[in-house]
Motif scaffolding. Structure first.
Motif, PDB file in Angstrom:
ATOM      1  N   GLY A 178       3.830  21.279 -11.014  1.00  0.00           N
ATOM      2  CA  GLY A 178       2.996  20.250 -10.410  1.00  0.00           C
ATOM      3  C   GLY A 178       1.611  20.759 -10.041  1.00  0.00           C
ATOM      4  N   ASP A 179       1.552  21.939  -9.425  1.00  0.00           N
ATOM      5  CA  ASP A 179       0.261  22.515  -9.044  1.00  0.00           C
ATOM      6  C   ASP A 179      -0.536  22.923 -10.275  1.00  0.00           C
ATOM      7  OD1 ASP A 179       0.040  23.686  -5.794  1.00  0.00           O
ATOM      8  OD2 ASP A 179       1.748  22.556  -6.502  1.00  0.00           O
ATOM      9  N   TRP A 180       0.158  23.445 -11.283  1.00  0.00           N
ATOM     10  CA  TRP A 180      -0.537  23.818 -12.516  1.00  0.00           C
ATOM     11  C   TRP A 180      -1.183  22.593 -13.154  1.00  0.00           C
ATOM     12  CZ3 TRP A 180      -0.349  22.549 -17.655  1.00  0.00           C
ATOM     13  CH2 TRP A 180      -1.005  23.416 -18.539  1.00  0.00           C
ATOM     14  N   LEU A 181      -0.477  21.465 -13.154  1.00  0.00           N
ATOM     15  CA  LEU A 181      -1.021  20.238 -13.727  1.00  0.00           C
ATOM     16  C   LEU A 181      -2.226  19.747 -12.933  1.00  0.00           C
ATOM     17  CD1 LEU A 181       2.271  18.379 -14.632  1.00  0.00           C
ATOM     18  CD2 LEU A 181       0.483  19.023 -16.254  1.00  0.00           C
ATOM     19  N   LEU A 182      -2.177  19.868 -11.606  1.00  0.00           N
ATOM     20  CA  LEU A 182      -3.308  19.444 -10.787  1.00  0.00           C
ATOM     21  C   LEU A 182      -4.574  20.229 -11.141  1.00  0.00           C
ATOM     22  CD1 LEU A 182      -1.635  18.998  -7.277  1.00  0.00           C
ATOM     23  CD2 LEU A 182      -2.589  17.198  -8.732  1.00  0.00           C
ATOM     24  N   GLN A 183      -4.395  21.472 -11.561  1.00  0.00           N
ATOM     25  CA  GLN A 183      -5.536  22.314 -11.886  1.00  0.00           C
ATOM     26  C   GLN A 183      -5.943  22.257 -13.356  1.00  0.00           C
ATOM     27  OE1 GLN A 183      -5.316  26.356 -10.459  1.00  0.00           O
ATOM     28  NE2 GLN A 183      -4.398  25.777  -8.504  1.00  0.00           N
ATOM     29  N   ASN A 184      -5.022  21.850 -14.220  1.00  0.00           N
ATOM     30  CA  ASN A 184      -5.277  21.978 -15.657  1.00  0.00           C
ATOM     31  C   ASN A 184      -5.189  20.677 -16.442  1.00  0.00           C
ATOM     32  OD1 ASN A 184      -5.358  25.122 -16.311  1.00  0.00           O
ATOM     33  ND2 ASN A 184      -3.780  24.797 -14.748  1.00  0.00           N
ATOM     34  N   SER A 185      -5.079  19.553 -15.773  1.00  0.00           N
ATOM     35  CA  SER A 185      -5.034  18.276 -16.478  1.00  0.00           C
ATOM     36  C   SER A 185      -5.720  17.216 -15.636  1.00  0.00           C
ATOM     37  CB  SER A 185      -3.589  17.857 -16.781  1.00  0.00           C
ATOM     38  OG  SER A 185      -2.883  17.564 -15.582  1.00  0.00           O
ATOM     39  N   LEU A 186      -6.063  16.100 -16.283  1.00  0.00           N
ATOM     40  CA  LEU A 186      -6.696  14.979 -15.616  1.00  0.00           C
ATOM     41  C   LEU A 186      -5.736  13.803 -15.595  1.00  0.00           C
ATOM     42  CD1 LEU A 186     -10.209  15.128 -17.316  1.00  0.00           C
ATOM     43  CD2 LEU A 186      -9.599  15.998 -15.053  1.00  0.00           C
ATOM     44  N   TRP A 187      -5.847  12.963 -14.575  1.00  0.00           N
ATOM     45  CA  TRP A 187      -5.085  11.721 -14.560  1.00  0.00           C
ATOM     46  C   TRP A 187      -5.967  10.610 -14.014  1.00  0.00           C
ATOM     47  CZ3 TRP A 187      -4.048   9.186  -9.920  1.00  0.00           C
ATOM     48  CH2 TRP A 187      -4.259   9.931  -8.750  1.00  0.00           C
ATOM     49  N   SER A 188      -5.772   9.405 -14.539  1.00  0.00           N
ATOM     50  CA  SER A 188      -6.574   8.260 -14.107  1.00  0.00           C
ATOM     51  C   SER A 188      -5.729   7.144 -13.518  1.00  0.00           C
ATOM     52  CB  SER A 188      -7.385   7.710 -15.287  1.00  0.00           C
ATOM     53  OG  SER A 188      -6.540   7.376 -16.372  1.00  0.00           O
ATOM     54  N   GLN A 189      -4.431   7.153 -13.779  1.00  0.00           N
ATOM     55  CA  GLN A 189      -3.523   6.161 -13.195  1.00  0.00           C
ATOM     56  C   GLN A 189      -2.249   6.869 -12.758  1.00  0.00           C
ATOM     57  OE1 GLN A 189      -4.074   5.433 -16.806  1.00  0.00           O
ATOM     58  NE2 GLN A 189      -6.106   4.667 -16.306  1.00  0.00           N
ATOM     59  N   ALA A 190      -1.655   6.358 -11.683  1.00  0.00           N
ATOM     60  CA  ALA A 190      -0.396   6.916 -11.200  1.00  0.00           C
ATOM     61  C   ALA A 190       0.508   5.791 -10.716  1.00  0.00           C
ATOM     62  CB  ALA A 190      -0.635   7.921 -10.071  1.00  0.00           C
ATOM     63  N   GLU A 191       1.793   6.022 -10.821  1.00  0.00           N
ATOM     64  CA  GLU A 191       2.787   5.054 -10.367  1.00  0.00           C
ATOM     65  C   GLU A 191       3.822   5.803  -9.529  1.00  0.00           C
ATOM     66  OE1 GLU A 191       4.968   2.051 -13.098  1.00  0.00           O
ATOM     67  OE2 GLU A 191       6.270   3.817 -12.978  1.00  0.00           O
ATOM     68  N   HIS A 192       4.148   5.271  -8.359  1.00  0.00           N
ATOM     69  CA  HIS A 192       5.132   5.888  -7.483  1.00  0.00           C
ATOM     70  C   HIS A 192       6.252   4.901  -7.201  1.00  0.00           C
ATOM     71  CE1 HIS A 192       2.575   9.305  -6.196  1.00  0.00           C
ATOM     72  NE2 HIS A 192       1.588   8.449  -6.204  1.00  0.00           N
ATOM     73  N   ALA A 193       7.449   5.422  -7.022  1.00  0.00           N
ATOM     74  CA  ALA A 193       8.564   4.625  -6.515  1.00  0.00           C
ATOM     75  C   ALA A 193       9.393   5.530  -5.610  1.00  0.00           C
ATOM     76  CB  ALA A 193       9.420   4.088  -7.658  1.00  0.00           C
ATOM     77  N   ILE A 194       9.857   4.982  -4.488  1.00  0.00           N
ATOM     78  CA  ILE A 194      10.688   5.731  -3.550  1.00  0.00           C
ATOM     79  C   ILE A 194      11.974   4.955  -3.336  1.00  0.00           C
ATOM     80  CG2 ILE A 194      10.857   6.743  -1.245  1.00  0.00           C
ATOM     81  CD1 ILE A 194       7.844   6.788  -1.118  1.00  0.00           C
ATOM     82  N   SER A 195      13.093   5.646  -3.407  1.00  0.00           N
ATOM     83  CA  SER A 195      14.375   4.990  -3.194  1.00  0.00           C
ATOM     84  C   SER A 195      15.324   5.927  -2.470  1.00  0.00           C
ATOM     85  CB  SER A 195      14.980   4.538  -4.530  1.00  0.00           C
ATOM     86  OG  SER A 195      15.072   5.626  -5.436  1.00  0.00           O
ATOM     87  N   HIS A 200       0.824  -1.201   0.000  1.00  0.00           N
ATOM     88  CA  HIS A 200       0.000   0.000   0.000  1.00  0.00           C
ATOM     89  C   HIS A 200       0.860   1.253   0.000  1.00  0.00           C
ATOM     90  CE1 HIS A 200      -3.805  -2.060   0.638  1.00  0.00           C
ATOM     91  NE2 HIS A 200      -3.250  -2.736   1.607  1.00  0.00           N
ATOM     92  N   ALA A 201       2.154   1.097  -0.233  1.00  0.00           N
ATOM     93  CA  ALA A 201       3.059   2.235  -0.072  1.00  0.00           C
ATOM     94  C   ALA A 201       2.935   3.186  -1.247  1.00  0.00           C
ATOM     95  CB  ALA A 201       4.501   1.754   0.057  1.00  0.00           C
ATOM     96  N   MET A 202       1.836   3.898  -1.298  1.00  0.00           N
ATOM     97  CA  MET A 202       1.579   4.880  -2.336  1.00  0.00           C
ATOM     98  C   MET A 202       1.423   6.238  -1.687  1.00  0.00           C
ATOM     99  SD  MET A 202       1.370   3.283  -5.286  1.00  0.00           S
ATOM    100  CE  MET A 202       0.310   4.204  -6.387  1.00  0.00           C
ATOM    101  N   LEU A 203       1.825   7.266  -2.390  1.00  0.00           N
ATOM    102  CA  LEU A 203       1.675   8.627  -1.894  1.00  0.00           C
ATOM    103  C   LEU A 203       0.581   9.335  -2.665  1.00  0.00           C
ATOM    104  CD1 LEU A 203       5.390   9.778  -1.681  1.00  0.00           C
ATOM    105  CD2 LEU A 203       3.950   8.958   0.168  1.00  0.00           C
ATOM    106  N   ASP A 204      -0.156  10.187  -1.989  1.00  0.00           N
ATOM    107  CA  ASP A 204      -1.073  11.053  -2.703  1.00  0.00           C
ATOM    108  C   ASP A 204      -0.277  11.998  -3.594  1.00  0.00           C
ATOM    109  OD1 ASP A 204      -3.379  10.060  -1.532  1.00  0.00           O
ATOM    110  OD2 ASP A 204      -3.204  11.412   0.186  1.00  0.00           O
ATOM    111  N   ILE A 205      -0.925  12.485  -4.659  1.00  0.00           N
ATOM    112  CA  ILE A 205      -0.298  13.504  -5.486  1.00  0.00           C
ATOM    113  C   ILE A 205      -0.597  14.842  -4.824  1.00  0.00           C
ATOM    114  CG2 ILE A 205      -0.220  14.566  -7.767  1.00  0.00           C
ATOM    115  CD1 ILE A 205      -0.852  11.885  -8.962  1.00  0.00           C
ATOM    116  N   LEU A 206       0.347  15.304  -4.034  1.00  0.00           N
ATOM    117  CA  LEU A 206       0.141  16.481  -3.214  1.00  0.00           C
ATOM    118  C   LEU A 206       0.818  17.705  -3.820  1.00  0.00           C
ATOM    119  CD1 LEU A 206       0.747  14.954   0.331  1.00  0.00           C
ATOM    120  CD2 LEU A 206      -1.434  15.427  -0.777  1.00  0.00           C
ATOM    121  N   SER A 207       0.348  18.847  -3.407  1.00  0.00           N
ATOM    122  CA  SER A 207       0.940  20.123  -3.792  1.00  0.00           C
ATOM    123  C   SER A 207       2.188  20.366  -2.956  1.00  0.00           C
ATOM    124  CB  SER A 207      -0.091  21.231  -3.564  1.00  0.00           C
ATOM    125  OG  SER A 207       0.537  22.474  -3.414  1.00  0.00           O
ATOM    126  N   ILE A 208       3.316  20.618  -3.609  1.00  0.00           N
ATOM    127  CA  ILE A 208       4.535  20.932  -2.858  1.00  0.00           C
ATOM    128  C   ILE A 208       4.387  22.235  -2.083  1.00  0.00           C
ATOM    129  CG2 ILE A 208       6.996  21.488  -3.064  1.00  0.00           C
ATOM    130  CD1 ILE A 208       7.183  19.390  -5.258  1.00  0.00           C
TER     131      ILE A 208
END
Length: 249
Positions: free
Chosen positions: A174-191, A87-95
């Motif tokens: 990143g914030d501009w994309l949150l307001q001006n684009s749509l997304w339906s799938q996301a992939e995260h990786a942390i290292s 479940h190690a996923m992060l929300d797409i948050l505003s920096i």
């Protein structure tokens, strides 16, 4: 593969043929008709059933694999992928919100931008198609004037054409994309990585100091939207998530 299984792939007649095939198989997976481990009909069977060329069917299956819905194996064929156990996923948050949530004043600087066909190092770094037209940006985010995170991002201009005319003066990409684009799938990786000399200088840390690297890619209905690499100084950050049996709580 049963006859009913191949017959279940029904096209809706809307849009390019490869995308009709992709959507038909995607819907069978998402509605549970094809559970994890189900064998996906081979390319030649789909070609015969749907009257499509090999290239068209192949393109649809490659896209489904990129979305994580199927797993393609050379010898054992293609199967419906199992959902990730972690479940190690992060929300797409505003920096900016992230920085302000820490009680700091936010600011950012666009260090570099290049629009057009992605150069070879960028193609390799973000696993892009060689002909991809992107906006490639390097952004440094600050909290109270101290470097908070170093961002390297590509935005796919075919999916988000408005980005080509956006100067990102009022808000970061990143914030501009949150307001001006749509997304339906996301992939995260942390290292965990060591800061290279140029990265360390920008982040005001020592070369080789540990950093947390967050890599994220998003798609909208199978079309790539953006890919980003966020480099956080390891000594200043940690990520926390709380989860229940069926997701986050």
């Amino acid at each position: 593969m049963s006859a009913s299984q191949i017959d279940a792939v029904v096209l809706d007649g809307a849009g390019p043929l490869y995308d009709q095939i992709r959507r038909a198989i995607r819907d069978l997976i998402l509605n549970g008709a094809w559970p994890p481990g189900t064998s996906v009909p081979p390319e030649h069977a789909l070609m015969e059933r749907l009257g499509a060329s090999r290239m068209t069917v192949h393109r649809a299956l490659v896209q489904l694999a990129r979305e994580g819905l199927i797993t393609r194996r050379r010898r054992s064929g293609t199967i419906v992928a199992s959902p990730p156990a972690s479940h190690a996923m992060l929300d797409i948050l505003s920096i900016p919100d992230e920085v302000r949530g820490l009680g700091h004043a936010y600011s950012f600087s666009i260090l570099q931008r290049r629009d057009g066909r992605a150069q070879r190092p960028v193609v390799t770094l973000f696993e892009l198609g060689r002909a991809a037209e992107v906006a490639h940006l390097t952004v440094l985010h600050f909290g109270d004037g101290v470097p908070h995170v170093l961002e390297e991002r590509v935005i796919h201009l075919a999916t988000v054409p408005a980005a080509a005319q956006e100067p990102f003066a009022a808000m970061p990409p990143g914030d501009w994309l949150l307001q001006n684009s749509l997304w339906s799938q996301a992939e995260h990786a942390i290292s965990a990585v060591a800061a290279e000399a140029d990265q360390a200088q920008l982040l005001a840390i020592g070369e080789g100091e540990p950093c947390l690297l967050v890599e994220r890619r998003t798609w909208n209905q199978g079309e790539p939207v953006t890919a980003v690499r966020l480099l956080y100084p390891g000594g200043r950050h940690r990520f926390i998530g709380r989860f229940g049996p069926y997701g986050k709580v």
